[in-house]
Design a protein around this motif. Structure first.
Motif, PDB file in Angstrom:
ATOM      1  N   GLU A 101     -59.730 -79.014  -0.788  1.00 34.76           N
ATOM      2  CA  GLU A 101     -59.115 -79.575   0.320  1.00 34.76           C
ATOM      3  C   GLU A 101     -60.366 -79.514   1.624  1.00 34.76           C
ATOM      4  OE1 GLU A 101     -55.807 -81.954   1.854  1.00 34.76           O
ATOM      5  OE2 GLU A 101     -56.620 -81.301  -0.046  1.00 34.76           O
ATOM      6  N   LEU A 102     -60.871 -80.577   1.953  1.00 37.77           N
ATOM      7  CA  LEU A 102     -62.117 -80.598   2.928  1.00 37.77           C
ATOM      8  C   LEU A 102     -61.823 -81.704   4.103  1.00 37.77           C
ATOM      9  CD1 LEU A 102     -64.988 -80.366   0.478  1.00 37.77           C
ATOM     10  CD2 LEU A 102     -64.208 -78.334   1.918  1.00 37.77           C
ATOM     11  N   VAL A 103     -62.628 -81.787   4.817  1.00 37.66           N
ATOM     12  CA  VAL A 103     -62.437 -82.819   6.000  1.00 37.66           C
ATOM     13  C   VAL A 103     -63.642 -83.752   5.808  1.00 37.66           C
ATOM     14  CG1 VAL A 103     -62.676 -83.108   8.552  1.00 37.66           C
ATOM     15  CG2 VAL A 103     -61.292 -81.165   7.508  1.00 37.66           C
ATOM     16  N   ALA A 104     -63.461 -85.137   6.176  1.00 36.94           N
ATOM     17  CA  ALA A 104     -64.260 -85.975   6.175  1.00 36.94           C
ATOM     18  C   ALA A 104     -64.452 -86.722   7.479  1.00 36.94           C
ATOM     19  CB  ALA A 104     -64.021 -87.168   4.956  1.00 36.94           C
ATOM     20  N   THR A 105     -65.424 -87.171   7.891  1.00 39.70           N
ATOM     21  CA  THR A 105     -65.571 -87.661   9.496  1.00 39.70           C
ATOM     22  C   THR A 105     -66.321 -88.817   9.362  1.00 39.70           C
ATOM     23  OG1 THR A 105     -66.145 -85.136  10.055  1.00 39.70           O
ATOM     24  CG2 THR A 105     -66.646 -86.645  11.538  1.00 39.70           C
ATOM     25  N   TRP A 106     -65.756 -89.799  10.203  1.00 36.90           N
ATOM     26  CA  TRP A 106     -66.371 -90.916  10.546  1.00 36.90           C
ATOM     27  C   TRP A 106     -67.367 -91.055  11.690  1.00 36.90           C
ATOM     28  CZ3 TRP A 106     -60.829 -91.994   8.872  1.00 36.90           C
ATOM     29  CH2 TRP A 106     -60.826 -92.786   7.870  1.00 36.90           C
ATOM     30  N   PHE A 107     -68.439 -91.166  11.312  1.00 34.61           N
ATOM     31  CA  PHE A 107     -69.546 -91.297  12.416  1.00 34.61           C
ATOM     32  C   PHE A 107     -69.863 -92.761  12.697  1.00 34.61           C
ATOM     33  CE2 PHE A 107     -70.415 -87.025  10.495  1.00 34.61           C
ATOM     34  CZ  PHE A 107     -70.039 -86.150  11.552  1.00 34.61           C
ATOM     35  N   ASP A 108     -70.283 -93.084  13.833  1.00 35.12           N
ATOM     36  CA  ASP A 108     -70.941 -94.159  14.191  1.00 35.12           C
ATOM     37  C   ASP A 108     -72.467 -94.024  14.189  1.00 35.12           C
ATOM     38  OD1 ASP A 108     -72.235 -93.056  16.543  1.00 35.12           O
ATOM     39  OD2 ASP A 108     -70.711 -94.012  18.084  1.00 35.12           O
ATOM     40  N   GLU A 109     -73.170 -95.336  14.264  1.00 35.85           N
ATOM     41  CA  GLU A 109     -74.602 -95.014  13.907  1.00 35.85           C
ATOM     42  C   GLU A 109     -75.512 -94.030  14.677  1.00 35.85           C
ATOM     43  OE1 GLU A 109     -78.617 -98.128  13.471  1.00 35.85           O
ATOM     44  OE2 GLU A 109     -76.470 -99.045  14.107  1.00 35.85           O
ATOM     45  N   GLU A 110     -75.273 -94.045  15.953  1.00 38.28           N
ATOM     46  CA  GLU A 110     -75.928 -92.933  16.903  1.00 38.28           C
ATOM     47  C   GLU A 110     -75.545 -91.413  16.566  1.00 38.28           C
ATOM     48  OE1 GLU A 110     -77.072 -94.310  21.135  1.00 38.28           O
ATOM     49  OE2 GLU A 110     -75.119 -95.267  20.633  1.00 38.28           O
ATOM     50  N   GLN A 111     -74.206 -91.295  16.435  1.00 40.76           N
ATOM     51  CA  GLN A 111     -73.790 -90.105  15.856  1.00 40.76           C
ATOM     52  C   GLN A 111     -74.376 -89.607  14.773  1.00 40.76           C
ATOM     53  OE1 GLN A 111     -69.712 -90.890  15.853  1.00 40.76           O
ATOM     54  NE2 GLN A 111     -69.086 -90.767  18.111  1.00 40.76           N
ATOM     55  N   LEU A 112     -74.471 -90.468  13.577  1.00 44.74           N
ATOM     56  CA  LEU A 112     -74.927 -90.008  12.442  1.00 44.74           C
ATOM     57  C   LEU A 112     -76.456 -89.657  12.353  1.00 44.74           C
ATOM     58  CD1 LEU A 112     -74.228 -89.690   9.439  1.00 44.74           C
ATOM     59  CD2 LEU A 112     -74.958 -92.028   9.047  1.00 44.74           C
ATOM     60  N   ALA A 113     -77.102 -90.319  13.488  1.00 44.72           N
ATOM     61  CA  ALA A 113     -78.480 -89.969  13.603  1.00 44.72           C
ATOM     62  C   ALA A 113     -78.776 -88.609  14.300  1.00 44.72           C
ATOM     63  CB  ALA A 113     -79.263 -90.886  14.308  1.00 44.72           C
ATOM     64  N   VAL A 114     -77.805 -88.184  15.011  1.00 43.11           N
ATOM     65  CA  VAL A 114     -77.678 -87.163  15.792  1.00 43.11           C
ATOM     66  C   VAL A 114     -77.610 -85.944  14.823  1.00 43.11           C
ATOM     67  CG1 VAL A 114     -76.568 -85.391  17.348  1.00 43.11           C
ATOM     68  CG2 VAL A 114     -77.284 -87.682  18.165  1.00 43.11           C
ATOM     69  N   VAL A 115     -76.484 -85.889  14.025  1.00 46.39           N
ATOM     70  CA  VAL A 115     -76.125 -85.026  13.014  1.00 46.39           C
ATOM     71  C   VAL A 115     -77.137 -84.951  11.824  1.00 46.39           C
ATOM     72  CG1 VAL A 115     -74.368 -84.415  11.125  1.00 46.39           C
ATOM     73  CG2 VAL A 115     -73.740 -85.193  13.502  1.00 46.39           C
ATOM     74  N   ASP A 116     -77.737 -86.092  11.438  1.00 41.08           N
ATOM     75  CA  ASP A 116     -78.747 -85.991  10.580  1.00 41.08           C
ATOM     76  C   ASP A 116     -79.880 -85.055  10.861  1.00 41.08           C
ATOM     77  OD1 ASP A 116     -77.743 -87.454   8.510  1.00 41.08           O
ATOM     78  OD2 ASP A 116     -78.809 -89.522   9.152  1.00 41.08           O
ATOM     79  N   GLN A 117     -80.192 -84.981  12.258  1.00 40.34           N
ATOM     80  CA  GLN A 117     -81.375 -84.361  12.580  1.00 40.34           C
ATOM     81  C   GLN A 117     -81.042 -82.777  12.761  1.00 40.34           C
ATOM     82  OE1 GLN A 117     -82.310 -86.122  16.724  1.00 40.34           O
ATOM     83  NE2 GLN A 117     -83.418 -87.642  15.682  1.00 40.34           N
ATOM     84  N   THR A 118     -79.798 -82.586  12.831  1.00 43.56           N
ATOM     85  CA  THR A 118     -79.449 -80.999  12.780  1.00 43.56           C
ATOM     86  C   THR A 118     -79.564 -80.230  11.393  1.00 43.56           C
ATOM     87  OG1 THR A 118     -76.922 -81.453  12.544  1.00 43.56           O
ATOM     88  CG2 THR A 118     -77.994 -81.534  14.894  1.00 43.56           C
ATOM     89  N   GLU A 119     -79.709 -81.200  10.438  1.00 44.24           N
ATOM     90  CA  GLU A 119     -79.582 -80.911   9.030  1.00 44.24           C
ATOM     91  C   GLU A 119     -80.960 -80.676   8.266  1.00 44.24           C
ATOM     92  OE1 GLU A 119     -76.943 -79.512   8.270  1.00 44.24           O
ATOM     93  OE2 GLU A 119     -75.431 -80.446   9.626  1.00 44.24           O
ATOM     94  N   PRO A 120     -81.684 -80.107   8.510  1.00 45.26           N
ATOM     95  CA  PRO A 120     -83.244 -79.936   8.052  1.00 45.26           C
ATOM     96  C   PRO A 120     -83.014 -79.413   6.610  1.00 45.26           C
ATOM     97  CG  PRO A 120     -82.972 -78.271   9.435  1.00 45.26           C
ATOM     98  CD  PRO A 120     -81.922 -78.966   9.737  1.00 45.26           C
ATOM     99  N   ASN A 121     -82.055 -78.669   6.226  1.00 45.41           N
ATOM    100  CA  ASN A 121     -82.190 -78.015   4.611  1.00 45.41           C
ATOM    101  C   ASN A 121     -81.306 -78.610   4.032  1.00 45.41           C
ATOM    102  OD1 ASN A 121     -83.307 -75.527   5.382  1.00 45.41           O
ATOM    103  ND2 ASN A 121     -81.664 -74.812   6.600  1.00 45.41           N
ATOM    104  N   TYR A 122     -80.987 -80.183   4.242  1.00 40.61           N
ATOM    105  CA  TYR A 122     -79.991 -80.849   3.430  1.00 40.61           C
ATOM    106  C   TYR A 122     -80.731 -82.406   3.175  1.00 40.61           C
ATOM    107  CZ  TYR A 122     -76.379 -77.394   4.425  1.00 40.61           C
ATOM    108  OH  TYR A 122     -75.849 -76.195   4.699  1.00 40.61           O
ATOM    109  N   ASP A 123     -80.372 -83.151   2.201  1.00 43.39           N
ATOM    110  CA  ASP A 123     -80.345 -84.350   2.042  1.00 43.39           C
ATOM    111  C   ASP A 123     -79.107 -85.179   2.017  1.00 43.39           C
ATOM    112  OD1 ASP A 123     -83.281 -84.396   1.371  1.00 43.39           O
ATOM    113  OD2 ASP A 123     -82.736 -83.643  -0.448  1.00 43.39           O
TER     114      ASP A 123
END
Length: 292
Positions: free
Chosen positions: A173-195
């Motif tokens: 049981e986890l959580v899924a999040t709906w990001f818009d394009e700008e939000q996703l770009a911000v979160v991507d930048q915070t995840e340097p250890n991930y693809d």
């Protein structure tokens, strides 16, 4: 509607307390003025029994029964609900009222660590230092064929973050999040250890609390592999102290000895230490997720 005001969403957290999830994952809506619960019995969401307003004992009994039913529903996995307990239409109305992008224009991303909480995402938006619509839906979900362990490397603040891995027969049981394009770009930048990978329903079946079964979902997967013992991924430890003690026992590394806050401080100064130890002692394996 009850909300948690922005001032109650801390700008910083203690790395040794990662993953900061609280009692459980839940469905919620992050708004400019706070966080609104979306599940039955949560603030701003769920059932309301008109009979409970009558003031009599019958109304009180119905109100209590409603609260108990809500509690039971919240404890059951999303796919085991008799009916969807999060209303997609309610989410769409809230997005429209906020002038935010509708769900059809958003990317669904499965979270496995602290990104499951609106507070973590709110901090990431705040730190982006730019104009950003923060309205973001978080929806609980049941996921098959996936489990959660640890990245085989420390994050910049010194904690060892969560990472998904392929696990046949597992259900979480986890959580899924709906990001818009700008939000996703911000979160991507915070995840340097991930693809960020896209997983199809054939690989990872998923049922949202809205009752939907999406064709695909994105997930942040470790670039460094996942920590393992005897070739088997180590499941997520909800206390960094527990993980540090375990790794110290497996490696004999003295820099992992001590209070979790102290160890996090050392790892923040030496971010490669965990990965180097994992490779040296064969404590890392591939996550098994498809990379297309």
């Amino acid at each position: 509607m009850s909300v948690a005001c922005p001032d109650s969403l801390p700008a910083a957290v203690a790395p040794e307390e990662y993953p900061w999830l609280g009692p459980s994952a839940t469905s919620a809506l992050l708004l400019a003025d706070g966080v609104v619960g979306l599940e039955p019995g949560a603030d701003g969401g769920g059932r309301h029994d008109d009979a409970a307003d009558d003031g009599g004992s019958a109304g009180d009994g119905l109100h209590h029964a409603g609260r108990e039913a809500d509690r039971v529903a919240r404890e059951r996995p999303a796919e085991d609900q008799d009916r969807p307990f999060v209303d997609r239409r309610e989410i769409e109305r809230a997005l429209a009222a906020a002038g935010a992008a509708p769900l059809a224009e958003r990317t669904l991303v499965l979270a496995v660590g602290s990104n499951q909480t609106p507070r973590t995402i709110a901090r990431k938006y705040r730190r982006a230092g730019r104009e950003l619509d923060v309205t973001t839906p978080f929806v609980r979900c049941t996921v098959h064929g996936l489990a959660v362990g640890h990245v085989a490397r420390a994050a910049a603040p010194g904690y060892v973050p969560a990472a998904p891995y392929r696990a046949e027969g597992e259900r979480m049981e986890l959580v899924a999040t709906w990001f818009d394009e700008e939000q996703l770009a911000v979160v991507d930048q915070t995840e340097p250890n991930y693809d960020r990978l896209r997983l199809g329903a054939a690989d990872v079946p998923l049922v949202l609390a809205t009752g939907e079964r999406p064709e695909h979902v994105d997930v942040y997967a470790s670039r460094w592999g996942v920590l393992a013992r005897d070739g088997v991924p180590i499941p997520l430890r909800h206390r960094q102290q527990e993980l540090f003690d375990e790794l110290q026992g497996l490696t004999g590394e003295t820099r992992l000895i001590g209070d979790a806050a102290e160890v996090c401080g050392r790892l923040a100064a030496q971010p490669d230490l965990v990965h180097d130890l994992a490779r040296e002692h064969r404590l890392v394996v591939a996550d098994g997720l498809p990379r297309r």
